[in-house]
Design an enzyme around this catalytic site. Structure first.
Site, PDB file in Angstrom:
ATOM      1  N   LYS A 158      12.315   5.654  -0.370  1.00  0.00           N
ATOM      2  CA  LYS A 158      11.395   5.060   0.613  1.00  0.00           C
ATOM      3  C   LYS A 158      11.337   5.908   1.857  1.00  0.00           C
ATOM      4  O   LYS A 158      12.364   6.372   2.343  1.00  0.00           O
ATOM      5  CB  LYS A 158      11.933   3.701   1.088  1.00  0.00           C
ATOM      6  CG  LYS A 158      11.607   2.526   0.243  1.00  0.00           C
ATOM      7  CD  LYS A 158      12.079   1.271   0.970  1.00  0.00           C
ATOM      8  CE  LYS A 158      12.046   0.103   0.014  1.00  0.00           C
ATOM      9  NZ  LYS A 158      12.530  -1.122   0.657  1.00  0.00           N
ATOM     10  N   GLY A 164       2.986  -0.404   4.332  1.00  0.00           N
ATOM     11  CA  GLY A 164       1.844  -0.485   3.428  1.00  0.00           C
ATOM     12  C   GLY A 164       2.113   0.130   2.063  1.00  0.00           C
ATOM     13  O   GLY A 164       1.193   0.517   1.349  1.00  0.00           O
ATOM     14  N   HIS A 235       2.941  -1.346  -4.724  1.00  0.00           N
ATOM     15  CA  HIS A 235       3.748  -1.896  -3.637  1.00  0.00           C
ATOM     16  C   HIS A 235       2.899  -2.532  -2.550  1.00  0.00           C
ATOM     17  O   HIS A 235       3.346  -2.694  -1.431  1.00  0.00           O
ATOM     18  CB  HIS A 235       4.663  -0.832  -3.013  1.00  0.00           C
ATOM     19  CG  HIS A 235       5.519  -0.129  -4.015  1.00  0.00           C
ATOM     20  ND1 HIS A 235       6.453  -0.779  -4.773  1.00  0.00           N
ATOM     21  CD2 HIS A 235       5.557   1.162  -4.414  1.00  0.00           C
ATOM     22  CE1 HIS A 235       7.033   0.082  -5.575  1.00  0.00           C
ATOM     23  NE2 HIS A 235       6.507   1.267  -5.388  1.00  0.00           N
ATOM     24  N   GLU A 275      11.252  -9.467   5.592  1.00  0.00           N
ATOM     25  CA  GLU A 275      10.970  -9.309   4.164  1.00  0.00           C
ATOM     26  C   GLU A 275      12.281  -9.150   3.394  1.00  0.00           C
ATOM     27  O   GLU A 275      13.125  -8.328   3.750  1.00  0.00           O
ATOM     28  CB  GLU A 275      10.095  -8.077   3.934  1.00  0.00           C
ATOM     29  CG  GLU A 275       8.713  -8.213   4.548  1.00  0.00           C
ATOM     30  CD  GLU A 275       7.760  -7.096   4.118  1.00  0.00           C
ATOM     31  OE1 GLU A 275       6.555  -7.339   4.092  1.00  0.00           O
ATOM     32  OE2 GLU A 275       8.227  -5.977   3.807  1.00  0.00           O
ATOM     33  N   ARG A 297       5.245  -8.063  13.820  1.00  0.00           N
ATOM     34  CA  ARG A 297       3.849  -8.336  14.169  1.00  0.00           C
ATOM     35  C   ARG A 297       3.385  -9.541  13.368  1.00  0.00           C
ATOM     36  O   ARG A 297       4.117 -10.057  12.542  1.00  0.00           O
ATOM     37  CB  ARG A 297       2.988  -7.136  13.765  1.00  0.00           C
ATOM     38  CG  ARG A 297       3.201  -6.793  12.289  1.00  0.00           C
ATOM     39  CD  ARG A 297       2.259  -5.748  11.768  1.00  0.00           C
ATOM     40  NE  ARG A 297       2.770  -5.100  10.579  1.00  0.00           N
ATOM     41  CZ  ARG A 297       2.606  -5.531   9.343  1.00  0.00           C
ATOM     42  NH1 ARG A 297       1.963  -6.660   9.110  1.00  0.00           N
ATOM     43  NH2 ARG A 297       3.098  -4.860   8.328  1.00  0.00           N
TER      44      ARG A 297
HETATM   45  P1  ADP Z   1       6.567  -1.284   3.189  1.00  0.00           P
HETATM   46  O1  ADP Z   1       6.974  -0.999   4.581  1.00  0.00           O
HETATM   47  O2  ADP Z   1       5.741  -0.201   2.624  1.00  0.00           O
HETATM   48  O3  ADP Z   1       5.984  -2.633   3.076  1.00  0.00           O
HETATM   49  P2  ADP Z   1       8.930  -2.359   1.872  1.00  0.00           P
HETATM   50  O4  ADP Z   1      10.298  -1.875   2.084  1.00  0.00           O
HETATM   51  O5  ADP Z   1       8.586  -3.661   2.496  1.00  0.00           O
HETATM   52  O6  ADP Z   1       7.938  -1.245   2.353  1.00  0.00           O
HETATM   53  O7  ADP Z   1       8.684  -2.435   0.309  1.00  0.00           O
HETATM   54  C1  ADP Z   1       7.385  -2.661  -0.232  1.00  0.00           C
HETATM   55  C2  ADP Z   1       7.479  -3.251  -1.619  1.00  0.00           C
HETATM   56  O8  ADP Z   1       8.217  -2.408  -2.527  1.00  0.00           O
HETATM   57  C3  ADP Z   1       8.217  -4.570  -1.689  1.00  0.00           C
HETATM   58  O9  ADP Z   1       7.367  -5.637  -1.401  1.00  0.00           O
HETATM   59  C4  ADP Z   1       8.717  -4.598  -3.119  1.00  0.00           C
HETATM   60  O10 ADP Z   1       7.713  -4.974  -4.009  1.00  0.00           O
HETATM   61  C5  ADP Z   1       9.022  -3.161  -3.408  1.00  0.00           C
HETATM   62  N1  ADP Z   1      10.448  -2.887  -3.155  1.00  0.00           N
HETATM   63  C6  ADP Z   1      10.971  -2.499  -1.986  1.00  0.00           C
HETATM   64  N2  ADP Z   1      12.295  -2.305  -2.083  1.00  0.00           N
HETATM   65  C7  ADP Z   1      12.621  -2.584  -3.364  1.00  0.00           C
HETATM   66  C8  ADP Z   1      13.855  -2.541  -4.104  1.00  0.00           C
HETATM   67  N3  ADP Z   1      14.997  -2.157  -3.539  1.00  0.00           N
HETATM   68  N4  ADP Z   1      13.824  -2.883  -5.401  1.00  0.00           N
HETATM   69  C9  ADP Z   1      12.670  -3.238  -5.996  1.00  0.00           C
HETATM   70  N5  ADP Z   1      11.492  -3.274  -5.363  1.00  0.00           N
HETATM   71  C10 ADP Z   1      11.459  -2.950  -4.058  1.00  0.00           C
HETATM   72  P1  ADP Z   2       3.648  -4.662   4.516  1.00  0.00           P
HETATM   73  O1  ADP Z   2       3.928  -3.807   5.700  1.00  0.00           O
HETATM   74  O2  ADP Z   2       4.854  -5.393   4.069  1.00  0.00           O
HETATM   75  O3  ADP Z   2       2.970  -3.955   3.394  1.00  0.00           O
HETATM   76  P2  ADP Z   2       1.134  -6.062   5.019  1.00  0.00           P
HETATM   77  O4  ADP Z   2       0.617  -6.030   3.667  1.00  0.00           O
HETATM   78  O5  ADP Z   2       0.985  -7.281   5.835  1.00  0.00           O
HETATM   79  O6  ADP Z   2       2.701  -5.818   5.036  1.00  0.00           O
HETATM   80  O7  ADP Z   2       0.463  -4.906   5.838  1.00  0.00           O
HETATM   81  C1  ADP Z   2       0.619  -3.565   5.573  1.00  0.00           C
HETATM   82  C2  ADP Z   2       0.283  -2.764   6.800  1.00  0.00           C
HETATM   83  O8  ADP Z   2      -0.385  -1.587   6.413  1.00  0.00           O
HETATM   84  C3  ADP Z   2      -0.627  -3.470   7.726  1.00  0.00           C
HETATM   85  O9  ADP Z   2      -0.263  -3.092   9.003  1.00  0.00           O
HETATM   86  C4  ADP Z   2      -2.020  -2.997   7.364  1.00  0.00           C
HETATM   87  O10 ADP Z   2      -2.865  -2.860   8.450  1.00  0.00           O
HETATM   88  C5  ADP Z   2      -1.731  -1.646   6.800  1.00  0.00           C
HETATM   89  N1  ADP Z   2      -2.475  -1.421   5.569  1.00  0.00           N
HETATM   90  C6  ADP Z   2      -2.554  -2.239   4.513  1.00  0.00           C
HETATM   91  N2  ADP Z   2      -3.306  -1.695   3.562  1.00  0.00           N
HETATM   92  C7  ADP Z   2      -3.692  -0.490   4.015  1.00  0.00           C
HETATM   93  C8  ADP Z   2      -4.486   0.582   3.500  1.00  0.00           C
HETATM   94  N3  ADP Z   2      -5.051   0.510   2.299  1.00  0.00           N
HETATM   95  N4  ADP Z   2      -4.669   1.678   4.260  1.00  0.00           N
HETATM   96  C9  ADP Z   2      -4.115   1.746   5.474  1.00  0.00           C
HETATM   97  N5  ADP Z   2      -3.355   0.795   6.015  1.00  0.00           N
HETATM   98  C10 ADP Z   2      -3.151  -0.307   5.312  1.00  0.00           C
HETATM   99 MG    MG Z   3       6.951  -4.326   3.524  1.00  0.00          MG
END
Ligand code: ADP
Ligand code: ADP
Ligand code: MG
Length: 654
Positions: A158, A164, A235, A275, A297
């Site tokens: 990661k 996103g 993801h 999360e 946020r």
């Molecule tokens: P982002 O900032 O891109 O949202 P996250 O750390 O929240 O990154 O992870 C996005 C998604 O990736 C999670 O919602 C989950 O589906 C998957 N994921 C993240 N960490 C793990 C893990 N350790 N094992 C399995 N799936 C994961």
């Molecule tokens: P997460 O950070 O766990 O994925 P959200 O799905 O709520 O949580 O939002 C993802 C973040 O990335 C938000 O800030 C959104 O504005 C941004 N985002 C989501 N989809 C896209 C995309 N296709 N391109 C650019 N930015 C995105």
């Molecule tokens: Mg996330």
């Protein structure tokens, strides 16, 4: 309460914030880029300030221009929405230095949670369970690979600055580690300007369950229960719900306590989301969940929480930021019913969820909620607006609430079936297929569900003869306003070719279809399709499926599935607009990231030729057939929609 606030965002979230501000009697200032000059959020706000050109780097990410706009209009506070500057602590510093209030947490809280590695170390100290893995500073590939081996495959790489779902790679085997690492670093560098990564254990049968938290400036913090966001592709969340299906009282209590502990550890103020990743391989267990990250946020999917708690989270944000205490103590926050949110995107699910652009020539949502449910459509666009390549291609969020999960899911399916979009490829059918998926309906969700069922979820049956006939009929404009009353007049212009009949040429995908539409004396229409269809359909305009006619096209709606046909202009010269089978064009504007073939190379069908980075994602462009390359785009080239990326030698194809 503030008298006036500025919203440093666009699209549905800007509109959403404006609505609550208006309810509270707070005046609003919108900001906009060139592309958004006539956008809905600009129209809805009391005032609007132009902040620059269309690319986000020249407008919505320009903190200093946004602060200047707030000062010039007399706004007292800035709401950042989500995305853009919402989690940028330097922006928070700029805002406060200008004597304005940032509607969100302190810069310090954001910094504490901003980088996933540092956040994990902090949470470990605070006694919150975190995903086992390596989140140290050192980044040598040999070290990372050995950490991965220690953690045990499968692992997840990661981007520490990630969001996103970008800059993330699952690795199942040590042999694939270095390639995955380069991919994650490349994507992270491009999206966040930071290519440092962490490595985590990939959790088995993972479920994404997050807890909404809320803090005030008096040291108090509460939770507003959980959301399940396990339905993901790449993801990224697709359909979210609250509460989580199958949640047990023990797990809910443990997660909520951990979430509040996390918020308090950083003196959190405002709306935030913790999360967690949950291992559901043995059902939901109170000791099988781990902190993943905190989003400091308002989250995209916050409406499902609002639906099940009756709390307006944006109202709470404004109240808390203006110095009020939390509007409700924990004991008064209760859970009621079940809510779903589906993200309607301009994207091609069948082509690996490739983002799409286009003008939304036709856009229709149901007027009222299906029976025994409540509905909320959150959108920032209206018919005629464009989905441009500059911003996130989300069109709307369809939110429903009902007394239980099954009723709410039924309402979501109905809402999707009544949603009509034409002018861009959209994911409505995919969302509907997911909402109808047996495992999803049973609440048996995990983040791999969409991937496992991808074929079935993205398959679109070929259009039936009835669908084609409806398209042909619509292409005559027989259904156009004013035309329906008299089928004879619609077709009479063609009387000199063939009495009261008209030949219509349609194209669907690669197929060319010829139809003859004629009006019958009884007021109905007969559509004769030529070989290979050889079908005759008789239509009554009143019982025809809904269709939308837009420049050069017809779209036929059949529930959540829609079929778009090209209607070639009969006056245009021979097939200028036809698909150039001898070349590959950019499906959207982007940057040619990597080129893996050269002119003169013989390539085989499916072979990756280049990587196009567009809308912050990498798209692999592969050879559609065995051929020889005559010409290929240069690495680093910035291309626009439709630019030829690869030209094949003539003799390479049939
Ligand atoms: P982002 O900032 O891109 O949202 P996250 O750390 O929240 O990154 O992870 C996005 C998604 O990736 C999670 O919602 C989950 O589906 C998957 N994921 C993240 N960490 C793990 C893990 N350790 N094992 C399995 N799936 C994961
Ligand atoms: P997460 O950070 O766990 O994925 P959200 O799905 O709520 O949580 O939002 C993802 C973040 O990335 C938000 O800030 C959104 O504005 C941004 N985002 C989501 N989809 C896209 C995309 N296709 N391109 C650019 N930015 C995105
Ligand atoms: Mg996330």
């Amino acid at each position: 309460m503030f008298g006036k606030i500025l919203i440093a965002n666009r699209g549905e979230i800007a509109c959403r914030v404006i609505r609550t501000a208006r309810k509270l009697g707070v005046r609003t200032v919108a900001v906009y880029s060139d592309a958004d000059a006539r956008a809905l959020h600009v129209e809805m706000a009391d005032e609007a300030v132009h902040i620059g050109a269309s690319p986000v780097g020249e407008s919505y990410l320009r903190g200093e221009r946004i602060v200047a706009a707030a000062l010039a209009t007399g706004a007292e506070a800035i709401h950042p929405g989500y995305g853009f500057l919402s989690e940028n602590p330097d922006f928070v510093d700029q805002v406060t230095a200008a004597g304005l209030v940032f509607i969100g947490p302190s810069a310090g809280s954001i910094r504490a949670m901003g980088l996933k590695d540092a956040a994990k170390r902090l949470m470990e100290t605070a006694g919150v369970p975190v995903v086992p893995g390596y989140h140290g500073e050192a980044q040598e590939i040999v070290l990372l690979a050995s950490k991965a081996r220690e953690i045990g495959y499968p692992v997840l790489i990661k981007a520490r600055a990630g969001g996103g779902g970008k800059g993330m790679r699952r690795v199942d085997h040590p042999d694939d580690f270095s390639e995955a690492l380069s991919g994650a670093r490349r994507e992270a560098k491009a999206a966040f300007g930071d290519d440092r990564v962490l490595v985590e254990k990939y959790v088995d049968k993972p479920r994404h369950i997050e807890v909404q938290v809320f803090g005030d400036n008096f040291g108090d913090a509460v939770h507003l229960f959980e959301r399940d966001c396990s339905a993901q592709r790449r993801h990224q969340k697709v359909i979210e719900e609250a509460p989580a299906p199958g949640m047990t009282p023990a797990l809910r209590k443990a997660m909520a306590e951990a979430a509040v502990k996390a918020a308090k550890a950083i003196n959190y103020s405002g709306a935030g989301t913790i999360e967690f990743i949950v291992d559901a391989s043995q059902g939901l267990k109170a000791d099988r969940f781990w902190f993943m990250e905190m989003n400091t946020r308002l989250q995209v999917e916050h409406p499902v929480t609002e639906m099940v708690t009756g709390v307006d989270l944006v109202e709470w944000q404004l109240r808390v930021a203006s110095g009020e205490k939390l509007p409700k103590p924990q004991a008064e926050i209760a859970l009621s019913g079940h809510a779903f949110e589906a993200r309607l995107y301009a994207e091609d699910a069948a082509k690996g969820f490739l983002p799409a652009t286009g003008t939304l020539h036709h856009l229709k949502f149901p007027d009222a909620a299906p029976q025994s449910a409540a509905m909320r459509i959150e959108t920032g666009v209206r018919a005629g607006d464009a989905i441009s390549p500059f911003y996130d291609p989300m069109i709307a969020k369809l939110v429903v609430h009902a007394k239980d999960r099954a009723t709410a899911l039924g309402a979501l399916r109905e809402t999707l079936a009544l949603t009509e979009v034409a002018g861009s490829t959209v994911n409505t059918a995919f969302l509907a297929a997911l909402a109808a998926d047996a495992d999803f309906a049973a609440g048996d969700v995990d983040t791999g569900l969409i991937g496992r069922h991808q074929g079935a979820l993205t398959a679109i049956p070929a259009p039936s003869d009835e669908t084609i006939a409806a398209a042909a009929l619509a292409a005559t404009d027989a259904g156009a306003p004013g035309a329906a009353a008299d089928p004879w007049s619609t077709l009479s212009g063609y009387a000199h070719f063939h009495p009261l009949a008209r030949r219509i040429r349609l194209r669907h995908g690669e197929e060319n279809i010829l139809a003859r539409v004629s009006a019958r004396p009884d007021g109905r229409f007969q559509v004769v399709l030529e070989a290979p269809h050889d079908a005759v359909n008789t239509h009554d305009l009143r019982t025809m499926p809904h269709t939308a006619r837009w420049p050069g096209h017809v779209t036929v709606f059949e529930g959540a599935v829609s079929y778009t046909f090209t209607v070639p202009d009969p006056l245009a010269k021979a097939d200028e607009a036809g698909p150039a089978s001898g070349s590959l064009r950019a499906p959207m504007p982007g940057l040619v990231k990597l080129v893996r073939a050269a002119a003169g190379d013989a390539v085989i069908k499916g072979q990756p030729l280049l990587i196009l980075e567009a809308m912050k994602m990498e798209h692999v462009i592969a050879a559609p057939h065995d051929s020889v390359i005559a010409e290929i785009a240069a690495e680093g080239a910035q291309v626009s929609d439709g630019t030829v990326l690869v030209r094949f030698a003539e003799d390479g194809q049939g």
